[in-house]
Design a protein around this motif. Structure first.
Motif, PDB file in Angstrom:
ATOM      1  N   TRP A  26       0.794  -1.228   0.000  1.00 45.59           N
ATOM      2  CA  TRP A  26       0.000   0.000   0.000  1.00 45.59           C
ATOM      3  C   TRP A  26       0.829   1.282   0.000  1.00 45.59           C
ATOM      4  O   TRP A  26       0.595   2.167  -0.818  1.00 45.59           O
ATOM      5  N   GLY A  66      -3.825  -8.491  -5.196  1.00 43.75           N
ATOM      6  CA  GLY A  66      -5.161  -7.905  -5.213  1.00 43.75           C
ATOM      7  C   GLY A  66      -5.383  -6.977  -4.033  1.00 43.75           C
ATOM      8  O   GLY A  66      -5.973  -5.902  -4.168  1.00 43.75           O
ATOM      9  N   ILE A  67      -4.912  -7.384  -2.864  1.00 44.82           N
ATOM     10  CA  ILE A  67      -5.009  -6.528  -1.686  1.00 44.82           C
ATOM     11  C   ILE A  67      -4.170  -5.261  -1.884  1.00 44.82           C
ATOM     12  O   ILE A  67      -4.605  -4.149  -1.561  1.00 44.82           O
ATOM     13  N   SER A  70      -5.680  -2.716  -4.410  1.00 39.18           N
ATOM     14  CA  SER A  70      -6.986  -2.208  -3.998  1.00 39.18           C
ATOM     15  C   SER A  70      -6.898  -0.857  -3.309  1.00 39.18           C
ATOM     16  O   SER A  70      -7.913  -0.176  -3.140  1.00 39.18           O
ATOM     17  N   ASN A  72      -5.974   1.812  -4.416  1.00 39.33           N
ATOM     18  CA  ASN A  72      -6.371   2.886  -5.328  1.00 39.33           C
ATOM     19  C   ASN A  72      -7.795   2.747  -5.844  1.00 39.33           C
ATOM     20  O   ASN A  72      -8.214   3.525  -6.709  1.00 39.33           O
ATOM     21  N   ALA A  73      -8.549   1.785  -5.346  1.00 39.40           N
ATOM     22  CA  ALA A  73      -9.919   1.575  -5.821  1.00 39.40           C
ATOM     23  C   ALA A  73     -10.791   2.825  -5.663  1.00 39.40           C
ATOM     24  O   ALA A  73     -11.526   3.185  -6.605  1.00 39.40           O
ATOM     25  N   GLY A  86     -13.277  -2.495 -11.644  1.00 37.35           N
ATOM     26  CA  GLY A  86     -12.970  -3.903 -11.399  1.00 37.35           C
ATOM     27  C   GLY A  86     -11.984  -4.462 -12.404  1.00 37.35           C
ATOM     28  O   GLY A  86     -11.031  -5.163 -12.037  1.00 37.35           O
ATOM     29  N   LEU A  89      -8.440  -3.130 -11.664  1.00 37.98           N
ATOM     30  CA  LEU A  89      -7.810  -3.788 -10.518  1.00 37.98           C
ATOM     31  C   LEU A  89      -7.390  -5.213 -10.861  1.00 37.98           C
ATOM     32  O   LEU A  89      -6.316  -5.669 -10.445  1.00 37.98           O
ATOM     33  N   GLN A  92      -4.211  -5.005 -13.006  1.00 39.77           N
ATOM     34  CA  GLN A  92      -3.027  -4.705 -12.200  1.00 39.77           C
ATOM     35  C   GLN A  92      -2.608  -5.908 -11.356  1.00 39.77           C
ATOM     36  O   GLN A  92      -1.411  -6.176 -11.198  1.00 39.77           O
ATOM     37  N   THR A  93      -3.605  -6.618 -10.828  1.00 34.51           N
ATOM     38  CA  THR A  93      -3.294  -7.824 -10.050  1.00 34.51           C
ATOM     39  C   THR A  93      -2.602  -8.862 -10.917  1.00 34.51           C
ATOM     40  O   THR A  93      -1.599  -9.471 -10.512  1.00 34.51           O
TER      41      THR A  93
END
Length: 490
Positions: A26, A66-67, A70, A72-73, A86, A89, A92-93
């Motif tokens: 993060w 994924g965590i 997220s 920047n969601a 979705g 994300l 990027q994952t």
């Protein structure tokens, strides 16, 4: 009595490790990244992948990545509908899964010192492809987290963002190998020595470049920047519109009285149909002539069949001497027409280029102006509040890559002036009415010649080719080295 079968190994610990590895990303991949953490953030994820079996490693990497992305969601939700959020994300994952998974395959299969290169080569190659083909380029590249770390940032003047990303990725790759294999890694000392030399050389070069930077030459120019977060449209009430226009005029007059020679207003101070846009153009022309300043302002002309996002440049005589049309459009404005031409003018005695906001997120456009030997860039912008530091930082990188001053005035963002070394000469946060201003005096001499302007992104494309080679090498059938048989087979 039959013995009960052994209990399956608990997934609780690996899942907890994946959660922590994702949270560790993060501070590095968010909108205001910590430069020093970007060198360390991937280490837990890489260690997790290197120490797990093939299928488990893939699942844990996907969960952790994924965590991580997220974070920047909420920001993406400001720019695009939820289905697109979705998909972004997920994409990027999958990028993290691909790079970490392909690196793991090579590390586990060969267990040799040179596998330390897999992670940085693959990331740099993928980042290069993203910059070349995606509509948003390599937005969010870990290299941009280094904007505040000036010694490392200087590497972009030679190798561009690709070179900086390679170094930033090499360090966690080495730490992960050391933590996973320790002395068991074949000729591991070579990996550690290589990383030390590359990192030390990068920081030594950057420090020397900053310390030996020549004193700025050329005429001293005073730049004024203005931003009011509110904009004007055809539906804006007349009273509000008049207030915004009058406040811009007051700010321009106040800055001119303080000696400003070049004044930059934000992107899209107004979005109007042609007749109203023409009336605004006349107002700005009269304002520039009345205050005897160079005046740059962004406006959208709502022409059919597609509007145009423009930058108008007015001379101190009031003449409109340049009209620049934005090249790279943000997601909310994809219905507008795309510009193609570059605009270079002599402004206050300096060769000056024009660009709008997102244009400066693309190294190719920044380099095109470097090849035109501009000494300064005038950049009206409109950010989204939360991304103000990242957007301004990405723009400042273009100045380091190509050796020019960058003057950027943004709504819902920052007013900034940065030099050819990425040093911030002035910064102010924008505000709603009555708005904010910034006054910066800087010498704008000849552009600082850089290797990147002349050579381009050669390292990035070399990493694309090297990445393909590594992927092919990873597909070769070869078992892990017996001496480290405790590591999971691929």
């Amino acid at each position: 009595m039959r013995p009960s079968p052994p209990a399956p190994p608990s997934l609780l610990l690996p899942l907890a490790a994946a959660l922590l590895a994702g949270l560790a990303l993060w501070p590095a991949v968010g909108l205001h990244p910590l430069w020093w953490w970007a060198w360390l953030a991937p280490v837990p994820l890489l260690c997790l992948a290197y120490g797990a079996g093939t299928h488990q490693a893939r699942g844990l990497t996907m969960l952790a990545a994924g965590i991580g992305v997220s974070v920047n969601a909420p920001y993406f939700a400001l720019l695009m509908p939820l289905p697109a959020v979705g998909l972004t994300l997920v994409a990027q994952t999958l990028a993290w899964v691909f790079v970490v998974g392909a690196s793991r395959r090579l590390v586990v299969r060969y267990q040799a010192w040179w596998t330390v290169l897999a992670y940085p080569v693959l990331w740099t190659g993928l980042d290069t492809l993203e910059a070349a083909v995606l509509p948003d380029g390599n937005w969010g590249s870990l290299a941009y987290a280094q904007v505040a770390f000036l010694p490392a940032l200087q590497l972009t003047s030679v190798l561009g963002v690709a070179g900086l990303l390679f170094v930033v990725a090499l360090v966690p790759a080495t730490l992960a190998l050391a933590l996973t294999y320790g002395r068991q890694l074949r000729q591991g000392w070579r990996a550690y020595l290589l990383t030390g030399l590359v990192t030390g050389g990068t920081l030594a070069y950057g420090t020397s470049r900053l310390q030996n930077a020549p004193a700025p030459s050329g005429p001293a120019t005073t730049f004024g920047l203005v931003a009011i977060d509110e904009g004007i449209s055809a539906r804006t009430p007349a009273v509000t519109r008049a207030t915004i226009e009058q406040q811009y005029a007051r700010h321009v007059a106040a800055l001119a009285a303080q000696g400003a020679q070049v004044i930059v207003l934000p992107e899209k101070i107004a979005s109007l149909p042609p007749a109203q846009a023409l009336a605004l153009q006349r107002q700005l022309s009269h304002l520039a002539a009345r205050q005897h300043v160079w005046l740059a302002s962004g406006v959208v002309e709502e022409t059919a069949p597609a509007g145009r996002n423009l930058l108008w440049l007015f001379a101190p005589t009031g003449a409109r001497v340049a009209t620049y049309q934005k090249h790279y459009l943000a997601p909310p404005e994809r219905g507008l027409a795309v510009g193609q031409a570059y605009q270079v003018r002599q402004v206050a005695g300096a060769t000056t280029g024009l660009a709008i906001c997102k244009d400066m997120h693309f190294a190719a456009l920044g380099r095109a102006y470097g090849q035109r030997q501009v000494a300064a860039m005038l950049v009206p912008a409109w950010d989204f509040g939360a991304d103000r530091y990242l957007a301004a930082g990405m723009t400042a990188v273009r100045g380091v890559e190509n050796g020019y001053l960058v003057v950027r005035a943004s709504r819902d963002g920052l007013l900034t002036v940065s030099d050819a070394y990425g040093r911030c000469l002035g910064e102010q946060v924008s505000a709603p009415l009555p708005g904010r201003t910034l006054l910066v005096r800087a010498r704008v001499g000849p552009p600082l010649a850089t290797a990147y302007t002349h050579l381009g992104n050669g390292l990035g494309w070399l990493c694309v080719a090297g990445g393909v080679g590594l992927l092919l090498l990873g597909r070769r059938a070869r078992r892990p080295v017996p001496s480290i048989g405790s590591q999971p087979a691929d």
